[in-house]
Scaffold this motif. Structure first.
Motif, PDB file in Angstrom:
ATOM      1  N   THR A 161       5.752  14.025  -7.103  1.00 12.42           N
ATOM      2  CA  THR A 161       6.094  12.913  -6.611  1.00 12.42           C
ATOM      3  C   THR A 161       6.108  12.314  -7.757  1.00 12.42           C
ATOM      4  O   THR A 161       5.824  10.558  -6.928  1.00 12.42           O
ATOM      5  CB  THR A 161       4.137  12.632  -6.701  1.00 12.42           C
ATOM      6  OG1 THR A 161       3.570  12.979  -7.688  1.00 12.42           O
ATOM      7  CG2 THR A 161       3.759  14.044  -5.368  1.00 12.42           C
ATOM      8  N   GLY A 162       6.884  12.151  -8.152  1.00 14.83           N
ATOM      9  CA  GLY A 162       7.610  10.777  -9.346  1.00 14.83           C
ATOM     10  C   GLY A 162       8.040   9.591  -8.459  1.00 14.83           C
ATOM     11  O   GLY A 162       7.977   8.610  -8.727  1.00 14.83           O
ATOM     12  N   ASN A 163       9.375  10.285  -7.114  1.00 14.48           N
ATOM     13  CA  ASN A 163       9.729   9.083  -6.588  1.00 14.48           C
ATOM     14  C   ASN A 163       9.180   8.813  -4.938  1.00 14.48           C
ATOM     15  O   ASN A 163       9.927   7.762  -4.622  1.00 14.48           O
ATOM     16  CB  ASN A 163      10.941   9.705  -6.420  1.00 14.48           C
ATOM     17  CG  ASN A 163      11.398  10.171  -7.127  1.00 14.48           C
ATOM     18  OD1 ASN A 163      12.427   8.829  -8.441  1.00 14.48           O
ATOM     19  ND2 ASN A 163      12.490  10.707  -7.839  1.00 14.48           N
ATOM     20  N   LEU A 164       7.659   8.890  -5.233  1.00 14.53           N
ATOM     21  CA  LEU A 164       7.296   8.417  -3.459  1.00 14.53           C
ATOM     22  C   LEU A 164       6.135   8.036  -4.026  1.00 14.53           C
ATOM     23  O   LEU A 164       5.529   7.561  -4.706  1.00 14.53           O
ATOM     24  CB  LEU A 164       6.539   9.483  -3.123  1.00 14.53           C
ATOM     25  CG  LEU A 164       6.866  11.626  -3.174  1.00 14.53           C
ATOM     26  CD1 LEU A 164       6.106  12.218  -2.594  1.00 14.53           C
ATOM     27  CD2 LEU A 164       8.141  10.764  -1.954  1.00 14.53           C
ATOM     28  N   ASP A 165       5.804   7.159  -3.287  1.00 14.65           N
ATOM     29  CA  ASP A 165       4.734   5.338  -2.608  1.00 14.65           C
ATOM     30  C   ASP A 165       3.401   6.347  -3.411  1.00 14.65           C
ATOM     31  O   ASP A 165       3.504   7.360  -2.364  1.00 14.65           O
ATOM     32  CB  ASP A 165       4.643   4.616  -1.901  1.00 14.65           C
ATOM     33  CG  ASP A 165       4.848   4.983  -0.686  1.00 14.65           C
ATOM     34  OD1 ASP A 165       3.317   5.818  -0.067  1.00 14.65           O
ATOM     35  OD2 ASP A 165       5.695   5.631  -0.011  1.00 14.65           O
ATOM     36  N   ALA A 169       2.279  10.442  -1.441  1.00 16.55           N
ATOM     37  CA  ALA A 169       2.924  11.396  -2.910  1.00 16.55           C
ATOM     38  C   ALA A 169       1.321  12.074  -2.252  1.00 16.55           C
ATOM     39  O   ALA A 169       1.087  13.635  -2.433  1.00 16.55           O
ATOM     40  CB  ALA A 169       2.282  11.146  -4.014  1.00 16.55           C
ATOM     41  N   ASP A 170       0.151  11.461  -1.265  1.00 12.81           N
ATOM     42  CA  ASP A 170      -0.801  12.098  -1.065  1.00 12.81           C
ATOM     43  C   ASP A 170      -0.865  13.199   0.336  1.00 12.81           C
ATOM     44  O   ASP A 170      -1.393  13.799  -0.006  1.00 12.81           O
ATOM     45  CB  ASP A 170      -1.945  11.998  -0.987  1.00 12.81           C
ATOM     46  CG  ASP A 170      -2.657  10.375  -1.957  1.00 12.81           C
ATOM     47  OD1 ASP A 170      -2.507  11.215  -3.141  1.00 12.81           O
ATOM     48  OD2 ASP A 170      -3.202   9.117  -1.437  1.00 12.81           O
ATOM     49  N   SER A 171       0.058  12.260   0.776  1.00  5.42           N
ATOM     50  CA  SER A 171       0.606  13.595   1.768  1.00  5.42           C
ATOM     51  C   SER A 171       1.224  14.349   1.361  1.00  5.42           C
ATOM     52  O   SER A 171       1.428  15.597   2.006  1.00  5.42           O
ATOM     53  CB  SER A 171       1.008  12.993   3.580  1.00  5.42           C
ATOM     54  OG  SER A 171       2.720  11.906   2.840  1.00  5.42           O
ATOM     55  N   ARG A 177       0.054  21.606  -1.038  1.00  5.96           N
ATOM     56  CA  ARG A 177      -1.470  22.491  -1.611  1.00  5.96           C
ATOM     57  C   ARG A 177      -1.844  23.654   0.193  1.00  5.96           C
ATOM     58  O   ARG A 177      -2.210  24.862   0.161  1.00  5.96           O
ATOM     59  CB  ARG A 177      -2.476  22.099  -1.244  1.00  5.96           C
ATOM     60  CG  ARG A 177      -3.932  22.500  -1.660  1.00  5.96           C
ATOM     61  CD  ARG A 177      -5.134  21.741  -2.309  1.00  5.96           C
ATOM     62  NE  ARG A 177      -6.147  22.422  -2.029  1.00  5.96           N
ATOM     63  CZ  ARG A 177      -6.529  22.771  -3.337  1.00  5.96           C
ATOM     64  NH1 ARG A 177      -6.098  22.634  -4.425  1.00  5.96           N
ATOM     65  NH2 ARG A 177      -7.454  23.945  -3.259  1.00  5.96           N
ATOM     66  N   ASP A 178      -1.237  22.670   0.973  1.00  5.60           N
ATOM     67  CA  ASP A 178      -1.838  23.517   2.707  1.00  5.60           C
ATOM     68  C   ASP A 178      -0.833  24.742   2.679  1.00  5.60           C
ATOM     69  O   ASP A 178      -1.542  26.047   3.348  1.00  5.60           O
ATOM     70  CB  ASP A 178      -1.552  23.093   3.959  1.00  5.60           C
ATOM     71  CG  ASP A 178      -3.523  21.724   3.614  1.00  5.60           C
ATOM     72  OD1 ASP A 178      -3.948  21.666   2.985  1.00  5.60           O
ATOM     73  OD2 ASP A 178      -2.653  20.977   4.489  1.00  5.60           O
ATOM     74  N   ALA A 197      -2.364  15.756 -10.367  1.00  6.40           N
ATOM     75  CA  ALA A 197      -3.122  16.991 -10.870  1.00  6.40           C
ATOM     76  C   ALA A 197      -4.392  17.060 -10.314  1.00  6.40           C
ATOM     77  O   ALA A 197      -4.907  18.598 -10.364  1.00  6.40           O
ATOM     78  CB  ALA A 197      -3.144  16.191 -12.938  1.00  6.40           C
ATOM     79  N   ALA A 198      -4.997  15.709  -9.893  1.00  7.04           N
ATOM     80  CA  ALA A 198      -6.220  16.133  -9.227  1.00  7.04           C
ATOM     81  C   ALA A 198      -6.346  16.859  -7.944  1.00  7.04           C
ATOM     82  O   ALA A 198      -7.054  17.675  -7.451  1.00  7.04           O
ATOM     83  CB  ALA A 198      -7.189  15.302  -8.848  1.00  7.04           C
ATOM     84  N   GLN A 199      -5.565  17.270  -7.533  1.00  2.98           N
ATOM     85  CA  GLN A 199      -5.311  17.633  -6.419  1.00  2.98           C
ATOM     86  C   GLN A 199      -4.782  19.429  -6.725  1.00  2.98           C
ATOM     87  O   GLN A 199      -5.014  19.849  -5.610  1.00  2.98           O
ATOM     88  CB  GLN A 199      -3.882  17.525  -5.157  1.00  2.98           C
ATOM     89  CG  GLN A 199      -3.164  15.766  -4.923  1.00  2.98           C
ATOM     90  CD  GLN A 199      -4.821  15.357  -4.163  1.00  2.98           C
ATOM     91  OE1 GLN A 199      -5.182  17.315  -2.777  1.00  2.98           O
ATOM     92  NE2 GLN A 199      -5.620  15.055  -4.162  1.00  2.98           N
TER      93      GLN A 199
END
Length: 218
Positions: A161-165, A169-171, A177-178, A197-199
């Protein structure tokens, strides 16, 4: 599913990993954090077989990597692993759909899922575009779709997610994960982001003395 046995790696006379041992369970989504230069990306490259340890071994499904010849190691990477590179490694001469379909093509599988994966990362309808038409965040999403398209047993993600807003990033993390949970795969994600990391199911901190358990998130 994955076991690290006394891994050691040195670059230019400087130890990066020193007798690192750890077991990762099947179906587990693990985040690895740690200071810059401690060897997080090196560890992913060793697990993927893109680099070789100076000593120690990596065991996947009971099979030591050191026992595999080049062809067997390549086959293992191609069929069982998905790698999300920090630098994308999206091929500029291929369309987005061709980039995502590449693992399917190499494995002799139907390429129909490529379009669905592009849609899942928010790039539906753009399969005919080329990487030069994308932003950095969009290229990262293509790289993620390509890593997941063949439903690998082990996903290795280097700062995915380093290059994502934050919203994207959340999506993307939810998709990762899914996909991992739906297929019973395992995932190891290197990240500097506490939100990312919390995900994960579990967070580990890599230090010079090894991998240390931090928390169960779920």
């Amino acid at each position: 599913m994955l076991e690290l046995r006394d891994l050691a790696k040195t670059y230019n006379g400087r130890p990066v990993l020193n007798r690192l041992s750890h077991q990762f369970k099947a179906g587990e989504f693990v985040a690895i954090m740690g200071e810059s230069g401690v060897g997080k990306s090196t560890l992913l490259n060793l697990i993927a077989g893109l680099d070789a340890p100076d000593s120690g071994d990596i065991v996947i499904d009971g099979q030591p990597m050191s026992a595999l010849d080049d062809n067997a190691a390549t086959s293992l990477r191609r069929t069982r692993m998905g790698f999300i590179f920090q630098a994308f490694h999206v091929l500029p001469h291929l369309t987005l759909e061709q980039n995502v379909a590449l693992p399917l093509l190499l494995n002799g599988q139907s390429q129909e899922r490529a379009g669905a994966m592009l849609a899942a990362v928010g790039l539906g309808g753009r399969g005919g575009d080329f990487p030069r038409q994308l932003s950095g965040g969009e290229m990262q999403r293509v790289a993620i779709a390509r890593a997941l398209v063949h439903r690998p047993a082990l996903v290795l993600a280097d700062e995915p997610t380093g290059n994502l807003d934050p919203e994207t990033a959340d999506s993307i993390l939810a998709l990762l994960r899914d996909e991992v949970k739906a297929s019973g795969a395992s995932a190891i994600m290197v990240t500097h982001s506490h939100a990312a990391a919390a995900q994960a199911d579990k967070t580990l901190i890599l230090t010079r003395s090894g991998l240390h358990f931090v928390q169960d998130v779920r």
